[in-house]
Write a protein that holds these residues in place. Sequence first.
Motif, mmCIF file in Angstrom:
data_model
loop_
_atom_site.group_PDB
_atom_site.id
_atom_site.type_symbol
_atom_site.label_atom_id
_atom_site.label_comp_id
_atom_site.label_asym_id
_atom_site.label_seq_id
_atom_site.Cartn_x
_atom_site.Cartn_y
_atom_site.Cartn_z
ATOM 1 N N ILE A 29 0.833 -1.198 0.000
ATOM 2 C CA ILE A 29 0.000 0.000 0.000
ATOM 3 C C ILE A 29 0.869 1.251 0.000
ATOM 4 N N THR A 30 1.945 1.234 0.821
ATOM 5 C CA THR A 30 2.824 2.394 0.893
ATOM 6 C C THR A 30 3.440 2.696 -0.457
ATOM 7 N N GLU A 32 2.324 1.832 -3.447
ATOM 8 C CA GLU A 32 1.291 2.222 -4.390
ATOM 9 C C GLU A 32 0.824 3.658 -4.159
ATOM 10 N N GLU A 33 0.823 4.096 -2.906
ATOM 11 C CA GLU A 33 0.312 5.419 -2.596
ATOM 12 C C GLU A 33 1.325 6.522 -2.900
ATOM 13 N N SER A 34 2.592 6.194 -3.025
ATOM 14 C CA SER A 34 3.598 7.203 -3.318
ATOM 15 C C SER A 34 3.447 7.672 -4.763
ATOM 16 N N SER A 185 2.599 14.471 1.516
ATOM 17 C CA SER A 185 3.258 13.511 2.418
ATOM 18 C C SER A 185 4.686 13.186 2.008
#
Length: 393
Positions: A29-30, A32-34, A185
């Motif tokens: 998830i980390t 993919e979210e970047s 972020s």
Amino acid sequence: MNRIHPFHILISIIFISILISCSKEETYITIEESPLNLPSTPFDYINLNLPSHFTTNVPGQPLPTSINGTDNTPTNNPITNEGATLGRVLFYDKSLSANGTIACASCHKQDKGFSDDEVLSIGFEGGFTGRHSMTLINARFYQRGRFFWDERASTLEEQVLMPFQDPVEMGMTLDEVVSNVEKQSYYPELFESAFGSKEITADKISKALAQFVRSIVSFNSKYDQGRALVNAPGANFSNFTAQENMGKNLFFQTIPNGGGACFGCHTTEAFISANPGPQNNGLDAISTTDTGAGAVFSNPIFVGRFKTSTLRNIELTAPYMHDGRFATLEEVVEHYNSGIQAHPTLSPALTDGNGNPIRLNFTETEKAALVAFLKTLTDTSVSSNEKWSNPFK
């Protein structure tokens, strides 16, 4: 001896499996979210590895051929790999405009020589900028260190913040820029790597962007490949065609010797202005709607004068001049050949012995040769190098 009940073993295995599964899912998830695609080790922005002809003056030449002494990098903002990486992200980040549609890269496109193929660039609400976007290539090699066509920014660090605050370009205030950066972020880690602290300030944004822009240097063109084989730029290059060598000779030769003396204003191997100060190249007989540096400096000698841009990758930066009036290099050459106007502040280098605008009277063959030479300054590595490309996925 105490025995572990099989049921407890089963429970432990299930619990460990859940932990492993969750750990994998969190990592996935980390990633993919970047929104960024940055290398684990930063690209090298520090070491230019310039060819020797860039840093060695040709003996006996009246004008400098090396870029020595022209670097405007301040002592308090040297390029670092981490700083330029942060600058790269900021340069391409559209979230730093009022409606999230425009980034610095929108008007300075890598495949267009970090210029714009529009006559006037388009701002965040569809409005047009006041002038054509100047190339950013070799921006570090300008001893005077001033920026924009009218040189209103005294340093690159000052210049990079001004488009954010322009009501047409990006429509922000500096406080809003800082706030928008803080909301993303991916920035705290980048700021910590670049400056040792996660604190985000306008000064750090300025320095990172300036580092990135100064890292964009061109020195790997067909011209450079030929230049490396000879002792002086005036010699014929073995990798050039006869037409390209003719154009090169016209570029470097003085006007009394049948040339265009182009090297007088586009000096050094970086093809920059080594004679500090904006110049008037005779685009108009009088200045009406745009007085150039005359609107910045009080001395009337600056009216109608504009900064001299590098010729590196000029093939890619059309249209040309501060107002984008020329669509092709052929039009540019014809201007210097027959179109220079007698403006009151016309640069002396473009006047004859009687103070009139020069007329080169090149033949069609000579004009075509000069265009062919200018195209040898194209450095495709600048257009394709990943370290200067869009880092967003």
